[in-house]
Design an enzyme around this catalytic site. Structure first.
Site, PDB file in Angstrom:
ATOM      1  N   SER A  80       0.793  -1.229   0.000  1.00  0.00           N
ATOM      2  CA  SER A  80       0.000   0.000   0.000  1.00  0.00           C
ATOM      3  C   SER A  80       0.828   1.282   0.000  1.00  0.00           C
ATOM      4  O   SER A  80       0.294   2.357  -0.169  1.00  0.00           O
ATOM      5  CB  SER A  80      -0.947   0.013   1.208  1.00  0.00           C
ATOM      6  OG  SER A  80      -0.193   0.169   2.387  1.00  0.00           O
ATOM      7  N   LYS A 117       2.083   4.285   7.251  1.00  0.00           N
ATOM      8  CA  LYS A 117       1.196   5.183   6.493  1.00  0.00           C
ATOM      9  C   LYS A 117       1.761   6.588   6.536  1.00  0.00           C
ATOM     10  O   LYS A 117       2.629   6.903   7.346  1.00  0.00           O
ATOM     11  CB  LYS A 117      -0.201   5.203   7.143  1.00  0.00           C
ATOM     12  CG  LYS A 117      -1.003   3.910   7.037  1.00  0.00           C
ATOM     13  CD  LYS A 117      -1.751   3.853   5.722  1.00  0.00           C
ATOM     14  CE  LYS A 117      -2.619   2.637   5.535  1.00  0.00           C
ATOM     15  NZ  LYS A 117      -2.208   1.357   6.037  1.00  0.00           N
TER      16      LYS A 117
END
Lengths: 159, 428
Positions: A80, A117
């Site tokens: 991701s 993230k």
């Protein structure tokens, strides 16, 4: 307890000593060992002209680690973050001591699990953003267990 | 003269705290860490303390309670604890020019003459260690080491202190009020037997002990207790040991997971321990002049026949070569081994340790062999460091280590093994 003090020259110690000598130098006679003295390297020849320029070799640790006490390595699992050049299996250099500012990449703890993230501070609160079109942004809900574990300083990627 | 100020920084339930750094899911849950072979409880999270589980109790006696309350039990992961401990100590070193690392999770710091509010300064230490490592600590500050220990105890047990207790900021009256509520057994250096004896003499609280005249104690106790009383009265008798002396002895010993009577098992264990001891020796750039091997049966199994024996093997010359050390250790083991006993423990001790630079040269030194040995050991250490410990080992250590420690539920060595790094998810 049998204890052979090294300071005693008892027969037992001498026996143990010679047993060890034969153990540690199995094939070498005393003569051979004396000859070894003559095989010492003798410095000779011209001094290297580069001797005056010897400097400390560069160290990656020095380059990648600003605070050695608070820096840890972690392994990435998943895709991701590939938009920011962080791939599956990469090695993250994470510093816990630096503040997590808007836009930095963090290792966060969400519901007890580590996740990597991008951290954004928005009017609606903290948002964790992935760097992949298939993964949506995630707003941190108040009821969620969330904390920033550390700030990612470098990513080490095998080419 | 400025008031003497010694701080004792102590990590809260250190082993459990270390585990939580890399397993944040354990936060808020009842967690214990067990000793070698998963024998006893050696570290308890606050949740477990609240349930009333005591320290050092055998784990098998606790299994029912553990199941009822969902207590998570982890095997001890000393590689992780040692690394985090080193980080804690080196962060703390920035706060004082004088530090004594007292144990894996405690450090004294001399704050005398540091012209700041000491309680605030201590809060900065706590904040730094929490932020940089995620480990909670408490700080006690006082004019002597014994009082600093006690101040730390107060800071730990009383939430209103916010993790820091500075005895120097309290009045004599306030201090005595506190001391009256603390059991004399909590004082550093006062053991169980001394406590019993003191209690018989109607000395129950720390205050009672503080007010006991020295000459009254001298008759019944050693000079050590007299010194403790002086320290309780704010007279520093113990200085900080700044420099940790290079280890004079290196010991590797462990109990086996299961009892064994076979010589080959013992040989494997002794080689493994000697290998580990030799690694430690090389890490501190030293050489050993002797190696002692010892073995023993389980003294708690009173019905089994008992045997214990040790032997010190002097070495022909001081060395750090794993092969020579193992050779000598095996030689000793074979002399003391007796068949027919169920052995529980073996240990290897390196003695007469000297710095490698101080090795005397003799006429019979075989320089070439020494250089080869040095190079080989360096290579060995480098490979085992980069590819995981035990990548290269002596064949004698064996591949089947059924005698080894039981460590049923050990976490990963997150900071010392490349193959065991914490995993960070990059998926939804």
């Amino acid at each position: 307890m049998t204890s052979l003090s090294p300071n005693l020259s008892s027969p037992a110690r001498r026996a143990a000593h010679s047993a060890l000598l034969s153990l540690t130098h199995p094939n070498k006679s005393m003569f051979e060992r004396q000859r070894a003295l003559l095989r010492k390297a003798v410095p000779a020849g011209f001094p290297s002209p580069a001797d005056d320029y010897v400097e400390r070799r560069l160290s990656l640790d020095e380059h990648l680690i600003q605070h050695k006490e608070s820096t840890f390595f972690m392994r990435v699992a998943g895709h991701s973050m590939r938009g920011l050049g962080i791939f599956d299996g990469d090695l993250l250099v994470v510093d816990r001591s630096v503040p997590a500012t808007h836009g930095c990449v963090v290792v966060a703890v969400v519901d007890g699990e580590f996740t990597v993230k991008q951290l954004l501070y928005t009017a609606q609160g903290k948002v964790l953003r992935a760097a992949h079109p298939d993964y949506p942004e995630m707003a941190v809900k108040p009821e969620q267990e969330f904390s920033v574990w550390g700030v990612v300083q470098w990513n080490v990627h095998r080419v | 003269m400025t008031q003497r100020a010694i701080a004792l920084v102590d990590c809260n339930n250190f082993y459990v705290s270390c585990e939580r750094v890399f397993q944040p899911g354990l936060e808020g849950k009842p967690v214990v860490v067990l000793s070698n072979n998963d024998g006893c409880v050696v570290s308890r999270s606050p949740e477990v303390k609240d349930l009333g589980m005591k320290m050092a109790v055998p784990w098998y006696q606790m299994k029912d309670m553990a199941q009822r309350h969902g207590i998570i039990a982890l095997s001890s992961n000393y590689s992780l604890y040692a690394d985090l401990s080193n980080r804690v100590m080196s962060l703390l070193a920035q706060f004082s020019p004088s530090q004594e690392v007292y144990s894996i999770d405690e450090s004294f710091l001399d704050l005398t003459g540091i012209a700041v509010d000491h309680a605030q300064y201590a809060q900065r230490m706590r904040e730094t260690i929490r932020r940089c490592l995620g480990i909670p600590v408490c700080v006690g500050i006082a004019p002597s080491k014994t009082l600093a220990k006690l101040a730390n105890h107060v800071a730990k047990k009383n939430a209103p202190f916010g993790g820091v207790c500075d005895f120097n900021a309290l009045t004599e009256k306030e201090l005595d009020g506190l001391f009256a509520t603390i059991d004399v057994g909590e004082v550093w250096g006062v053991g169980r037997r001394t406590t019993d004896k003191l209690n018989e003499m109607k000395i129950q609280s720390v205050l009672d002990l503080k007010r006991t005249p020295a000459k009254y104690l001298r008759v019944k106790f050693s000079v050590v207790l007299e010194r403790i009383v002086a320290e309780l009265n704010g007279v520093a008798c113990l200085e900080l040991d700044d420099v940790a002396p290079a280890k004079q002895q290196i010991i590797c010993s462990r109990s086996f997971g299961t009892l064994t009577s076979r010589l080959p098992d013992l040989e494997q264990a002794v080689i493994a321990y000697a290998t580990r001891a030799a690694e430690k020796l090389r890490q501190q750039h030293s050489l050993a002049g002797g190696i002692q091997v010892s073995i023993r049966t389980n003294p708690h199994k009173e019905r089994d026949s008992q045997y214990q024996q040790a032997m010190l093997m002097p070495l022909p010359e001081p060395t750090a070569d794993t092969r020579l050390l193992c050779h000598a250790a095996l030689h000793g083991l074979r002399q003391i081994y007796r068949a027919g006993y169920a052995y529980q423990k073996a240990s290897v001790t390196l003695t007469e340790i000297i710095p490698a630079s101080a090795k005397p040269q003799t006429l019979f030194d075989d320089v070439e062999t020494q250089q080869k040995s040095h190079a080989l050991m360096q290579t060995l250490d480098r490979i085992n460091r980069s590819m995981g410990s035990g990548t290269i080992k002596l064949l004698g250590e064996g591949m089947d280590t059924s005698w080894a420690m039981r460590r049923g539920n050990m976490s990963k060595r997150y900071t010392t093994e490349w193959a065991e790094l914490a995993v960070c998810h990059a998926d939804p």
